[in-house]
Design a protein around this motif. Sequence first.
Motif, PDB file in Angstrom:
ATOM      1  N   PRO A  13       0.690  -1.334   0.100  1.00 19.68           N
ATOM      2  CA  PRO A  13      -0.037  -0.077  -0.004  1.00 19.68           C
ATOM      3  C   PRO A  13       0.867   1.253  -0.107  1.00 19.68           C
ATOM      4  O   PRO A  13       0.232   2.346   0.210  1.00 19.68           O
ATOM      5  N   THR A  14       2.181   1.196   0.110  1.00 21.17           N
ATOM      6  CA  THR A  14       2.997   2.300   0.156  1.00 21.17           C
ATOM      7  C   THR A  14       3.988   2.202  -0.893  1.00 21.17           C
ATOM      8  O   THR A  14       4.303   1.331  -1.378  1.00 21.17           O
ATOM      9  N   THR A  15       5.066   3.350  -0.917  1.00 21.99           N
ATOM     10  CA  THR A  15       6.228   3.239  -1.760  1.00 21.99           C
ATOM     11  C   THR A  15       7.510   3.404  -1.079  1.00 21.99           C
ATOM     12  O   THR A  15       7.338   4.012  -0.013  1.00 21.99           O
ATOM     13  N   SER A  16       8.321   3.046  -1.636  1.00 20.72           N
ATOM     14  CA  SER A  16       9.741   3.127  -1.115  1.00 20.72           C
ATOM     15  C   SER A  16      10.205   2.723   0.383  1.00 20.72           C
ATOM     16  O   SER A  16      11.115   3.323   0.957  1.00 20.72           O
ATOM     17  N   LEU A  17       9.678   1.927   0.633  1.00 19.43           N
ATOM     18  CA  LEU A  17      10.078   1.178   1.986  1.00 19.43           C
ATOM     19  C   LEU A  17      11.422   0.387   1.463  1.00 19.43           C
ATOM     20  O   LEU A  17      11.436  -0.319   0.638  1.00 19.43           O
ATOM     21  N   PRO A  18      12.492   0.441   2.152  1.00 17.32           N
ATOM     22  CA  PRO A  18      13.866   0.173   1.831  1.00 17.32           C
ATOM     23  C   PRO A  18      13.942  -1.574   2.106  1.00 17.32           C
ATOM     24  O   PRO A  18      13.354  -2.000   2.874  1.00 17.32           O
ATOM     25  N   GLU A  19      14.841  -2.078   1.105  1.00 16.82           N
ATOM     26  CA  GLU A  19      14.956  -3.387   1.655  1.00 16.82           C
ATOM     27  C   GLU A  19      15.984  -3.590   2.752  1.00 16.82           C
ATOM     28  O   GLU A  19      15.945  -4.426   3.544  1.00 16.82           O
ATOM     29  N   LEU A  21      17.333  -0.584   5.863  1.00 15.77           N
ATOM     30  CA  LEU A  21      17.287   0.597   6.577  1.00 15.77           C
ATOM     31  C   LEU A  21      18.212   1.579   6.119  1.00 15.77           C
ATOM     32  O   LEU A  21      19.618   1.112   6.219  1.00 15.77           O
ATOM     33  N   GLY A  22      18.078   2.593   5.439  1.00 16.00           N
ATOM     34  CA  GLY A  22      19.111   3.882   4.853  1.00 16.00           C
ATOM     35  C   GLY A  22      19.664   3.478   3.286  1.00 16.00           C
ATOM     36  O   GLY A  22      20.451   3.938   2.969  1.00 16.00           O
ATOM     37  N   PRO A  92      12.484  12.667   2.104  1.00 13.89           N
ATOM     38  CA  PRO A  92      13.755  12.046   2.947  1.00 13.89           C
ATOM     39  C   PRO A  92      13.777  10.388   2.873  1.00 13.89           C
ATOM     40  O   PRO A  92      14.634   9.798   2.873  1.00 13.89           O
ATOM     41  N   GLY A  93      12.405  10.068   2.845  1.00 12.90           N
ATOM     42  CA  GLY A  93      12.279   8.316   2.773  1.00 12.90           C
ATOM     43  C   GLY A  93      12.217   7.823   4.152  1.00 12.90           C
ATOM     44  O   GLY A  93      12.697   8.518   5.166  1.00 12.90           O
ATOM     45  N   ALA A  97      16.302   6.502   4.185  1.00 14.62           N
ATOM     46  CA  ALA A  97      16.630   5.925   2.766  1.00 14.62           C
ATOM     47  C   ALA A  97      16.059   6.825   1.646  1.00 14.62           C
ATOM     48  O   ALA A  97      15.223   7.499   1.602  1.00 14.62           O
ATOM     49  N   ALA A  98      16.944   6.591   0.614  1.00 15.50           N
ATOM     50  CA  ALA A  98      16.836   7.668  -0.557  1.00 15.50           C
ATOM     51  C   ALA A  98      17.283   6.657  -1.819  1.00 15.50           C
ATOM     52  O   ALA A  98      18.216   5.794  -1.801  1.00 15.50           O
ATOM     53  N   PRO A  99      16.860   7.066  -2.867  1.00 18.11           N
ATOM     54  CA  PRO A  99      15.831   7.932  -3.333  1.00 18.11           C
ATOM     55  C   PRO A  99      14.313   7.486  -3.164  1.00 18.11           C
ATOM     56  O   PRO A  99      14.304   6.123  -3.034  1.00 18.11           O
TER      57      PRO A  99
END
Length: 160
Positions: A13-19, A21-22, A92-93, A97-99
Amino acid sequence: MTFAETGAIVAAPTTSLPELLGGARNWDYRYCWVRDATLTLTALMGGGYYEEAGAWRDWLHRAVAGTPQDLQIMYGIFGERRLAEWEVPWLPGYCGAAPVRIGNAASGQLQLDVWGEMMDALHLARAGGLAASDSAWICSVGRLSTWPPSGRNLMTAYGR
């Protein structure tokens, strides 16, 4: 997760959760990935949830309308085909985490197993009592009429 309004099954349900952290591997999974959806449907049908299978089948028919031979690996929840990926540098993520990414460039990939997974899920739905559908048949055989895919070298190995 199913989107009741259309029948799409979304990966997240969301975007850009990192594999990690950071980390920089932050993808947008707010789409219906055909393979993942079919595997979810197989589990749902095993529990007797055929209404969801029918809703997804109807969503799939609308998503590929007009060009079943060009089945994509993923679509938007309303059947959108153009899922261009872009970065949002001012956000900022999660945990730095970015991008942050919107869209997913993987939508342009050719993954041949999607056809088998889709046909298997549609077969299981029919075997479980879901009424047959001409649109499901058209989706299933649409690619076969134009095989092999034009402009693609099937013997090429791809990598990042």
